[in-house]
Design a protein around this motif. Structure first.
Motif, PDB file in Angstrom:
ATOM      1  N   GLN A 117       0.823  -1.206   0.000  1.00 23.55           N
ATOM      2  CA  GLN A 117       0.000   0.000   0.000  1.00 23.55           C
ATOM      3  C   GLN A 117       0.862   1.263   0.000  1.00 23.55           C
ATOM      4  OE1 GLN A 117      -2.807  -0.176   3.240  1.00 23.55           O
ATOM      5  NE2 GLN A 117      -3.946  -1.883   2.362  1.00 23.55           N
ATOM      6  N   LEU A 121       1.159   3.865  -3.131  1.00 20.87           N
ATOM      7  CA  LEU A 121       0.744   5.251  -2.893  1.00 20.87           C
ATOM      8  C   LEU A 121       1.893   6.225  -3.078  1.00 20.87           C
ATOM      9  CD1 LEU A 121      -1.724   5.318   0.137  1.00 20.87           C
ATOM     10  CD2 LEU A 121      -2.110   6.150  -2.186  1.00 20.87           C
ATOM     11  N   LEU A 243      -4.969   0.065  -5.233  1.00 20.13           N
ATOM     12  CA  LEU A 243      -3.704   0.798  -5.320  1.00 20.13           C
ATOM     13  C   LEU A 243      -2.737   0.139  -6.293  1.00 20.13           C
ATOM     14  CD1 LEU A 243      -3.191   1.700  -1.549  1.00 20.13           C
ATOM     15  CD2 LEU A 243      -4.018   3.172  -3.386  1.00 20.13           C
TER      16      LEU A 243
END
Length: 250
Positions: A117, A121, A243
């Motif tokens: 994640q 990101l 994501l």
């Protein structure tokens, strides 16, 4: 709506109805909770990314989401990983999932998911704070879309008691489709702020739904149905899948 915010966030609301009908509606409305929490986390991540760079912005966004949910979905993900990884019969696996400690499968899964994640990101924030903020919003909304699919009428509860039993088999397929469709439309509209995200955001959510659905099928076969932990694991799977899809589609 009170049920949704009261069970899926730290927002201090008084849940006046605690029954299966309210629980089913709450799971359909869960993307609203995702939009609110995602907006807060997106703002925090964008601010940190603007001042300190994409990697720290990513950490801030993931951390804020964890705080706003009391780490509920992450805890569910770890418990499901321990249950699936135990190789034991359903009854024993469910008992392992109820224990308060965390096993090696849970630790490894949490580390890998959080790394994925943050890394995904960080790449979005590196493009621009706006791109990263939209990715955070999409992941938070996708995570809550998964909850309605986990509570379809065809999916039983794995055991009596708990949140899983309260919401299992309460959502009609049409309601799940409408909830997810509305969420994807909202994300497409939000993506207008960044032209390349108009189609990317809903596409990523759609792709992530496949991953969470595969996890659901595995858990139903393995445990005989869903628990609150399974719903949490589905949410984190959908968020991570969104994501990763955005990283690949960029």
């Amino acid at each position: 709506m009170r049920f949704a915010f009261g069970t899926l966030s730290v927002v201090p609301v008084r849940v006046r109805r605690w029954d299966r009908a309210a629980g089913g509606r709450a799971m359909v409305l869960a993307p609203v909770v995702g939009a609110v929490l995602g907006a807060v986390a997106a703002g925090a991540g964008a601010l940190v990314a603007w001042r300190a760079g994409g990697p720290l912005g990513a950490v801030a966004a993931v951390g804020v989401l964890a705080v706003l949910t009391r780490g509920l979905h992450l805890d569910g993900l770890a418990d499901v990983a321990d249950g699936l990884g135990s190789g034991k019969p359903a009854e024993d696996a469910l008992r392992i999932m109820k224990q308060s400690d965390i096993g090696p499968f849970g630790v490894l899964t949490l580390v890998l998911v959080l790394l994925a994640q943050v890394a995904a990101l960080a790449g979005q924030f590196a493009v621009s704070p706006l791109r990263g903020a939209l990715a955070v919003l999409a992941a938070a909304v996708a995570a809550r879309c998964a909850l309605a699919w986990g509570c379809l009428r065809s999916v039983p509860a794995a055991r009596p008691g708990g949140l899983g039993a309260m919401v299992a088999s309460t959502v009609a397929p049409g309601a799940a489709v409408a909830s997810t469709g509305a969420a994807m439309t909202l994300l497409a509209l939000a993506g207008i702020a960044d032209d390349s995200s108009v189609f990317m955001l809903p596409t990523a959510v759609a792709l992530s739904a496949g991953g969470s659905w595969l996890l659901l099928r595995r858990c139903v076969r393995r445990f005989g149905g869903i628990t609150g932990d399974v719903l949490g694991a589905m949410a984190e799977t959908a968020a991570t899948g969104t994501l990763l899809a955005l990283a690949l589609l960029r």
